[in-house]
Design a protein around this motif. Sequence first.
Motif, PDB file in Angstrom:
ATOM      1  N   ASP A  14       0.871  -1.302   0.057  1.00 37.57           N
ATOM      2  CA  ASP A  14       0.071  -0.134   0.043  1.00 37.57           C
ATOM      3  C   ASP A  14       0.896   1.238   0.140  1.00 37.57           C
ATOM      4  O   ASP A  14       1.528   1.591   1.122  1.00 37.57           O
ATOM      5  CB  ASP A  14      -1.008  -0.180   1.106  1.00 37.57           C
ATOM      6  CG  ASP A  14      -1.800  -1.127   0.999  1.00 37.57           C
ATOM      7  OD1 ASP A  14      -2.503  -1.426  -0.047  1.00 37.57           O
ATOM      8  OD2 ASP A  14      -2.000  -1.670   2.167  1.00 37.57           O
ATOM      9  N   ILE A  15       1.058   1.916  -1.025  1.00 37.99           N
ATOM     10  CA  ILE A  15       1.866   2.989  -1.494  1.00 37.99           C
ATOM     11  C   ILE A  15       0.929   4.402  -1.191  1.00 37.99           C
ATOM     12  O   ILE A  15      -0.084   4.274  -1.676  1.00 37.99           O
ATOM     13  CB  ILE A  15       2.641   2.718  -2.628  1.00 37.99           C
ATOM     14  CG1 ILE A  15       3.210   1.739  -2.930  1.00 37.99           C
ATOM     15  CG2 ILE A  15       3.572   4.074  -2.872  1.00 37.99           C
ATOM     16  CD1 ILE A  15       3.839   1.338  -4.466  1.00 37.99           C
ATOM     17  N   ALA A  16       1.721   5.112  -0.299  1.00 38.07           N
ATOM     18  CA  ALA A  16       1.117   6.458  -0.286  1.00 38.07           C
ATOM     19  C   ALA A  16       0.931   7.229  -1.583  1.00 38.07           C
ATOM     20  O   ALA A  16       1.723   7.181  -2.448  1.00 38.07           O
ATOM     21  CB  ALA A  16       1.985   7.411   0.839  1.00 38.07           C
ATOM     22  N   ASP A  17       0.022   8.029  -1.697  1.00 34.77           N
ATOM     23  CA  ASP A  17      -0.328   8.796  -3.079  1.00 34.77           C
ATOM     24  C   ASP A  17       0.962   9.684  -3.527  1.00 34.77           C
ATOM     25  O   ASP A  17       1.108   9.650  -4.607  1.00 34.77           O
ATOM     26  CB  ASP A  17      -1.498   9.870  -2.866  1.00 34.77           C
ATOM     27  CG  ASP A  17      -2.944   8.915  -2.642  1.00 34.77           C
ATOM     28  OD1 ASP A  17      -2.993   7.712  -2.997  1.00 34.77           O
ATOM     29  OD2 ASP A  17      -3.764   9.504  -2.058  1.00 34.77           O
ATOM     30  N   ASP A  18       1.577   9.983  -2.607  1.00 31.88           N
ATOM     31  CA  ASP A  18       2.817  10.865  -3.040  1.00 31.88           C
ATOM     32  C   ASP A  18       4.167  10.111  -3.035  1.00 31.88           C
ATOM     33  O   ASP A  18       5.172  10.640  -3.384  1.00 31.88           O
ATOM     34  CB  ASP A  18       3.100  11.976  -2.115  1.00 31.88           C
ATOM     35  CG  ASP A  18       3.370  11.545  -0.762  1.00 31.88           C
ATOM     36  OD1 ASP A  18       3.235  10.360  -0.492  1.00 31.88           O
ATOM     37  OD2 ASP A  18       4.071  12.443   0.054  1.00 31.88           O
ATOM     38  N   GLN A  19       3.952   8.746  -3.275  1.00 30.47           N
ATOM     39  CA  GLN A  19       5.341   7.850  -3.207  1.00 30.47           C
ATOM     40  C   GLN A  19       5.584   7.339  -4.456  1.00 30.47           C
ATOM     41  O   GLN A  19       4.432   6.714  -4.939  1.00 30.47           O
ATOM     42  CB  GLN A  19       5.095   6.894  -2.099  1.00 30.47           C
ATOM     43  CG  GLN A  19       5.278   7.525  -0.772  1.00 30.47           C
ATOM     44  CD  GLN A  19       6.574   8.251  -0.489  1.00 30.47           C
ATOM     45  OE1 GLN A  19       7.828   7.856  -0.877  1.00 30.47           O
ATOM     46  NE2 GLN A  19       6.427   9.625  -0.059  1.00 30.47           N
ATOM     47  N   PRO A  20       6.556   7.173  -5.011  1.00 29.36           N
ATOM     48  CA  PRO A  20       6.536   6.244  -6.298  1.00 29.36           C
ATOM     49  C   PRO A  20       6.713   4.637  -6.023  1.00 29.36           C
ATOM     50  O   PRO A  20       6.749   4.508  -4.975  1.00 29.36           O
ATOM     51  CB  PRO A  20       7.980   6.802  -6.813  1.00 29.36           C
ATOM     52  CG  PRO A  20       8.820   7.023  -5.467  1.00 29.36           C
ATOM     53  CD  PRO A  20       7.852   7.660  -4.734  1.00 29.36           C
ATOM     54  N   ALA A  21       6.563   3.805  -7.015  1.00 31.97           N
ATOM     55  CA  ALA A  21       6.501   2.595  -6.652  1.00 31.97           C
ATOM     56  C   ALA A  21       8.090   2.211  -7.060  1.00 31.97           C
ATOM     57  O   ALA A  21       8.842   2.719  -8.045  1.00 31.97           O
ATOM     58  CB  ALA A  21       5.634   1.989  -7.937  1.00 31.97           C
ATOM     59  N   ALA A  22       8.624   1.069  -6.450  1.00 33.14           N
ATOM     60  CA  ALA A  22       9.734   0.792  -6.590  1.00 33.14           C
ATOM     61  C   ALA A  22       9.707  -0.543  -7.746  1.00 33.14           C
ATOM     62  O   ALA A  22      10.599  -0.949  -8.385  1.00 33.14           O
ATOM     63  CB  ALA A  22      10.461  -0.010  -5.550  1.00 33.14           C
ATOM     64  N   GLY A  23       8.580  -1.194  -7.773  1.00 30.97           N
ATOM     65  CA  GLY A  23       8.069  -2.499  -8.762  1.00 30.97           C
ATOM     66  C   GLY A  23       6.863  -2.546  -8.864  1.00 30.97           C
ATOM     67  O   GLY A  23       6.002  -2.123  -8.130  1.00 30.97           O
ATOM     68  N   PHE A  24       6.476  -3.421  -9.870  1.00 32.50           N
ATOM     69  CA  PHE A  24       4.891  -3.670 -10.228  1.00 32.50           C
ATOM     70  C   PHE A  24       4.920  -4.880 -10.944  1.00 32.50           C
ATOM     71  O   PHE A  24       5.905  -5.730 -11.653  1.00 32.50           O
ATOM     72  CB  PHE A  24       4.274  -2.480 -11.215  1.00 32.50           C
ATOM     73  CG  PHE A  24       4.791  -2.708 -12.784  1.00 32.50           C
ATOM     74  CD1 PHE A  24       4.102  -3.327 -13.545  1.00 32.50           C
ATOM     75  CD2 PHE A  24       5.982  -2.331 -13.120  1.00 32.50           C
ATOM     76  CE1 PHE A  24       4.442  -3.354 -14.844  1.00 32.50           C
ATOM     77  CE2 PHE A  24       6.506  -2.344 -14.364  1.00 32.50           C
ATOM     78  CZ  PHE A  24       5.729  -2.927 -15.290  1.00 32.50           C
ATOM     79  N   PHE A  25       3.741  -5.601 -10.946  1.00 30.94           N
ATOM     80  CA  PHE A  25       3.362  -6.500 -11.885  1.00 30.94           C
ATOM     81  C   PHE A  25       2.020  -6.321 -12.716  1.00 30.94           C
ATOM     82  O   PHE A  25       1.172  -5.697 -11.934  1.00 30.94           O
ATOM     83  CB  PHE A  25       3.417  -7.955 -11.044  1.00 30.94           C
ATOM     84  CG  PHE A  25       2.272  -8.037 -10.280  1.00 30.94           C
ATOM     85  CD1 PHE A  25       0.893  -8.736 -10.970  1.00 30.94           C
ATOM     86  CD2 PHE A  25       2.109  -8.051  -9.088  1.00 30.94           C
ATOM     87  CE1 PHE A  25      -0.057  -8.709  -9.925  1.00 30.94           C
ATOM     88  CE2 PHE A  25       0.951  -8.332  -8.157  1.00 30.94           C
ATOM     89  CZ  PHE A  25      -0.109  -8.619  -8.579  1.00 30.94           C
ATOM     90  N   LEU A  26       1.748  -7.059 -13.813  1.00 33.25           N
ATOM     91  CA  LEU A  26       0.699  -6.928 -14.485  1.00 33.25           C
ATOM     92  C   LEU A  26       0.468  -8.249 -14.884  1.00 33.25           C
ATOM     93  O   LEU A  26       1.292  -8.702 -15.449  1.00 33.25           O
ATOM     94  CB  LEU A  26       0.659  -5.711 -15.444  1.00 33.25           C
ATOM     95  CG  LEU A  26      -0.558  -5.666 -16.438  1.00 33.25           C
ATOM     96  CD1 LEU A  26      -1.484  -5.001 -15.967  1.00 33.25           C
ATOM     97  CD2 LEU A  26      -0.252  -4.844 -17.663  1.00 33.25           C
ATOM     98  N   SER A  27      -0.937  -8.855 -14.606  1.00 32.48           N
ATOM     99  CA  SER A  27      -1.176 -10.050 -15.138  1.00 32.48           C
ATOM    100  C   SER A  27      -2.632 -10.177 -15.826  1.00 32.48           C
ATOM    101  O   SER A  27      -3.580  -9.366 -15.508  1.00 32.48           O
ATOM    102  CB  SER A  27      -1.311 -10.894 -13.920  1.00 32.48           C
ATOM    103  OG  SER A  27      -1.954 -10.711 -13.192  1.00 32.48           O
TER     104      SER A  27
END
Length: 155
Positions: A53-66
């Motif tokens: 759960d990432i805060a609205d103002d924080q970037p992601a360090a990674g992701f997946f899409l499936s």
Amino acid sequence: MSAPADDLDRIMAVMVAAFPPEYGEAWNRRQVGDAMLISRTRYGLIGADGAFDIADDQPAAGFFLSRSIFDEEELLLFAISPSHRRLGLGDALLARFIEEARGLGMARLFLEMRDGNPAGHLYHKHGFRQVGVRRGYYRSSDGTRIDAISQELKL
């Protein structure tokens, strides 16, 4: 229902940083956005601190899409930003993807990766096994053809 624009922004920022341009594997913004609109498509993000759960103002360090159909799910995209690699984030995100798929009743997971992709060891660690090869599927920027390795994980 579409993903929040900020999540699409986060995914694209990781994608641009993580996918080497010489292999042409990265999707463009429209491809990702369109995929997110398709029924039974899901995505997950991980923050630099390992939080899902990432805060609205924080970037992601990674992701997946499936995407899934019936009791099978395909991991379409998986990436950790280079500045956040080797910190256990890829391991945590892949484990989360598998755990969620199991919870959704998936029986098998699939992915396809470029031969030589350094993430191969991570997939193997989590139980994915090679089930096929697509000869010359990828083309590098210098024209070299590279095989795609198809992998499966039975849940």
